[in-house]
Design a protein around this motif. Structure first.
Motif, PDB file in Angstrom:
ATOM      1  N   LEU A  51      -1.278  17.026  -2.433  1.00  0.00           N
ATOM      2  CA  LEU A  51      -0.153  16.149  -2.116  1.00  0.00           C
ATOM      3  C   LEU A  51       0.264  15.484  -3.415  1.00  0.00           C
ATOM      4  N   GLY A  82       4.154  14.783  -5.830  1.00  0.00           N
ATOM      5  CA  GLY A  82       5.591  15.012  -5.902  1.00  0.00           C
ATOM      6  C   GLY A  82       6.227  14.266  -4.743  1.00  0.00           C
ATOM      7  N   SER A  83       7.113  13.318  -5.067  1.00  0.00           N
ATOM      8  CA  SER A  83       7.616  12.412  -4.024  1.00  0.00           C
ATOM      9  C   SER A  83       9.088  12.111  -4.210  1.00  0.00           C
ATOM     10  N   GLU A 125       4.171  18.379 -11.329  1.00  0.00           N
ATOM     11  CA  GLU A 125       3.149  17.418 -10.863  1.00  0.00           C
ATOM     12  C   GLU A 125       2.294  18.041  -9.766  1.00  0.00           C
ATOM     13  N   HIS A 162       6.837  14.041   0.580  1.00  0.00           N
ATOM     14  CA  HIS A 162       5.995  14.588  -0.493  1.00  0.00           C
ATOM     15  C   HIS A 162       5.998  16.109  -0.451  1.00  0.00           C
ATOM     16  N   ALA A 176      -3.830  14.692  -8.314  1.00  0.00           N
ATOM     17  CA  ALA A 176      -2.877  13.865  -7.547  1.00  0.00           C
ATOM     18  C   ALA A 176      -3.131  12.385  -7.767  1.00  0.00           C
ATOM     19  N   TYR A 200      -9.592   2.131  -4.310  1.00  0.00           N
ATOM     20  CA  TYR A 200      -8.256   2.745  -4.168  1.00  0.00           C
ATOM     21  C   TYR A 200      -8.284   4.148  -4.779  1.00  0.00           C
ATOM     22  N   ARG A 224      -2.137   4.168  -0.319  1.00  0.00           N
ATOM     23  CA  ARG A 224      -1.332   3.297   0.554  1.00  0.00           C
ATOM     24  C   ARG A 224      -2.262   2.271   1.213  1.00  0.00           C
ATOM     25  N   ALA A 275      -0.595   1.105  -5.637  1.00  0.00           N
ATOM     26  CA  ALA A 275       0.221   2.323  -5.546  1.00  0.00           C
ATOM     27  C   ALA A 275       0.372   2.910  -6.937  1.00  0.00           C
ATOM     28  N   GLY A 276       0.388   4.234  -6.990  1.00  0.00           N
ATOM     29  CA  GLY A 276       0.498   4.904  -8.286  1.00  0.00           C
ATOM     30  C   GLY A 276       1.405   6.113  -8.223  1.00  0.00           C
ATOM     31  N   CYS A 277       1.653   6.700  -9.394  1.00  0.00           N
ATOM     32  CA  CYS A 277       2.553   7.848  -9.506  1.00  0.00           C
ATOM     33  C   CYS A 277       2.011   8.828 -10.522  1.00  0.00           C
ATOM     34  N   GLY A 278       2.249  10.095 -10.271  1.00  0.00           N
ATOM     35  CA  GLY A 278       1.920  11.112 -11.256  1.00  0.00           C
ATOM     36  C   GLY A 278       2.898  11.031 -12.419  1.00  0.00           C
ATOM     37  N   GLU A 294       9.300   4.436  -7.395  1.00  0.00           N
ATOM     38  CA  GLU A 294       8.444   5.221  -6.485  1.00  0.00           C
ATOM     39  C   GLU A 294       7.230   4.402  -6.013  1.00  0.00           C
ATOM     40  N   LYS A 318       5.977   3.443  -2.158  1.00  0.00           N
ATOM     41  CA  LYS A 318       4.609   3.672  -1.678  1.00  0.00           C
ATOM     42  C   LYS A 318       3.947   2.378  -1.203  1.00  0.00           C
TER      43      LYS A 318
HETATM   44  C1  LIG Z   1      -1.140   7.946  -6.291  1.00  0.00           C
HETATM   45  C2  LIG Z   1      -0.438   7.895  -5.158  1.00  0.00           C
HETATM   46  O1  LIG Z   1       0.152   9.007  -4.604  1.00  0.00           O
HETATM   47  C3  LIG Z   1      -0.223  10.329  -4.954  1.00  0.00           C
HETATM   48  C4  LIG Z   1      -0.099  11.144  -3.737  1.00  0.00           C
HETATM   49  C5  LIG Z   1       1.115  11.691  -3.369  1.00  0.00           C
HETATM   50  C6  LIG Z   1       2.180  11.717  -4.264  1.00  0.00           C
HETATM   51  C7  LIG Z   1       2.030  11.278  -5.540  1.00  0.00           C
HETATM   52  C8  LIG Z   1       3.155  11.318  -6.515  1.00  0.00           C
HETATM   53  O2  LIG Z   1       4.203  11.908  -6.192  1.00  0.00           O
HETATM   54  O3  LIG Z   1       3.038  10.771  -7.615  1.00  0.00           O
HETATM   55  C9  LIG Z   1       0.712  10.822  -6.063  1.00  0.00           C
HETATM   56  O4  LIG Z   1       0.157  11.921  -6.710  1.00  0.00           O
HETATM   57  C10 LIG Z   1      -0.279   6.653  -4.395  1.00  0.00           C
HETATM   58  O5  LIG Z   1       0.282   6.689  -3.301  1.00  0.00           O
HETATM   59  O6  LIG Z   1      -0.736   5.595  -4.865  1.00  0.00           O
END
Ligand SMILES: C=C(O[C@H]1C=CC=C(C(=O)O)[C@@H]1O)C(=O)O
Length: 478
Positions: A295, A297-298, A324, A359, A386, A410, A430, A443-446, A459, A463
């Protein structure tokens, strides 16, 4: 009345079972874990969690997205705990030792009953910014709960777990345990859930230093462009302060209602409770079948069907999001291969649509080799790209340098494992750590070569929304 009669029968059976355990403990001159399972009348798993929290320090709730399995563990009969980089090996050893001294009544074919270990792990045992807020959550902590309430495919079960020794009295112990079980069931039917969300005005949201975080994203992009790594995942923390103490069972119930297609978890330790509704499975093992999920990509959900479809189409074709995602699929496949006879993943990602976000999603399945268990997989799979990045060590090193916070539990594996090595772990996204009037949300992001700090920040806001809403503060999130 129905419950009372049932209790009486159970008490006699439990007493006989404990007597067997005590006999064995006497012969072996060591303590034995007695694990006694019976079918139970219908109960509400969240209300059991609520009533357990008033009685003991450690409670845990965990359920699958389809709710075919709901587990509520109350108290601890045995705790396995480890800190540092040897945590996986140490935990596995502790579980093996307990298995050798376990007497189990549960019909093995009912998943989620018997001497199950519930718990989780921290994200990074070497993380340099240890934060007091995570004091109750070590690097690895699994517990066989004193009472395990299981809803498995709409059937209800209670497992009583207790360590017994030569000096125990089966009659007295059975009496005590049945009384406690009754108090939990009774408390849950009498408890009056207070589910009114708090008024958003009663909540203050501190978003932290946005400029600092965006700067960290730029720095990560620079490192990626210098070829020091290919992807990292940067998270941030938001503090929500309430005028009144948060009620974790209410927040959990809100999450169950508002985010139905997720794993739900809540792990309370005294005044703290770490809880969340995560869409991400790390892995599940049942017999030789292994399931994992990629999972990453958002994009936001649209305001109407057409916009939603356009956004989905954009996500599917966007090179940045596909890159990602691809890191996760490649890593999962390669990691599972040595443990499996076969591994399959779809060529194209599907879409997973949640309330505020969609996602890219690729399920991966495999057939496990003999003697491999879910515990052999966890250290290899966590953290996937991820939540960590790629290559793993370089990505984690950047997280340590750039994030400047303690992720605690987390983005880590949260779930259960049974005595056969079957189990299931979700990735704790989440999520929030609640302590009385404070809630820290994560919350984090790739981050990849063409990540844009503003977009990534937006993003993280998406989240964070589900948890903010569940806490009652969605109007304050920006
Ligand atoms: C790191 C998180 O999401 C991961 C899971 C799905 C999509 C994600 C993204 O698109 O960045 C992240 O890899 C979070 O929700 O804190």
């Amino acid at each position: 009345m129905v419950i009372s009669n049932l209790m009486l029968t159970n008490q006699q059976q439990l007493q006989q079972f404990l007597a067997r355990g005590i006999k064995r403990a006497t012969a072996l001159q060591r303590q034995i874990l007695c694990s006694f399972t019976t079918e139970a009348p219908v109960f509400d798993a969240v209300e059991i969690f609520r009533s357990g929290m008033t009685l003991v320090n450690e409670c845990m709730y965990w359920s699958t997205p389809d709710r075919s399995l709901r587990l509520t563990g109350i108290g601890s009969a045995v705790t396995a705990e480890a800190n540092g980089t040897q945590r996986w090996r140490q935990i596995t050893q502790q579980l093996k030792q307990i298995k050798q001294v376990t007497l189990q009544s549960a019909p093995a074919e009912i998943p989620g009953t018997g001497p199950l270990w519930l718990g989780g792990f921290s994200f990074d045992p070497l993380q340099p910014n240890k934060d007091e807020i995570w004091r109750a959550y070590p690097d690895a902590q699994l517990m066989i709960p004193g009472f395990l309430f299981t809803v498995s495919n709409n059937r209800y079960w209670i497992t009583v777990n207790v360590m017994v020794g030569a000096s125990d009295d089966a009659c007295k112990l059975a009496d005590e345990l049945i009384k406690k079980q009754y108090a939990l069931l009774n408390g849950s039917s009498e408890s009056n859930p207070t589910r009114e969300p708090q008024s958003p005005a009663a909540l203050k949201v501190d978003q932290g230093d946005a400029a600092y975080w965006k700067q960290a994203v730029s720095q990560a992009v620079d490192k990626i462009l210098q070829n020091q790594l290919q992807k990292t995942v940067l998270a941030r923390k938001v503090l929500v302060r309430s005028e009144q103490p948060f009620r974790p069972a209410d927040v959990l119930r809100n999450l169950l209602e508002m985010q139905p297609d997720c794993y739900h978890f809540a792990i309370s330790r005294g005044s703290c409770c770490f809880l969340g509704a995560t869409p991400e499975r790390l892995t599940a093992v049942q017999g030789s079948r292994v399931d994992a999920a990629c999972l990453a990509g958002s994009i936001a959900r649209g305001n109407n069907e057409t916009e939603d479809r356009e956004l989905a189409e954009y996500l599917r074709n966007d090179m940045k999001n596909r890159a990602e995602h691809a890191f996760v699929v490649d890593m999962l496949q390669h990691t599972l291969e040595p443990f499996c006879e076969t591994v399959q993943a779809k060529n194209q990602p599907e879409l997973m649509k949640l309330q505020y976000i969609q996602h890219l999603y690729t399920p991966v399945t495999g057939t496990l080799k003999p003697n491999e268990t879910i515990l052999s997989l966890l250290p290899e799979l966590h953290p996937t790209p991820a939540v960590g990045g790629f290559p793993r060590e370089e990505a984690i090193q950047q997280i340590r340098i750039l994030e400047n916070m303690d992720r605690g539990w987390y983005a880590s594996p949260i779930g259960w494992v049974d005595s056969q090595g079957n189990g299931e772990y979700a990735v704790a996204l989440r999520s929030a750590l609640i302590d009385n009037r404070d809630a820290w949300l994560f919350a984090g992001c790739g981050i990849v070569a063409d990540s844009n700090p503003e977009d990534e920040y937006a993003e993280t806001c998406l989240k964070l929304r589900p948890m903010l809403s569940a806490l009652g503060g969605h109007h304050n999130e920006k």
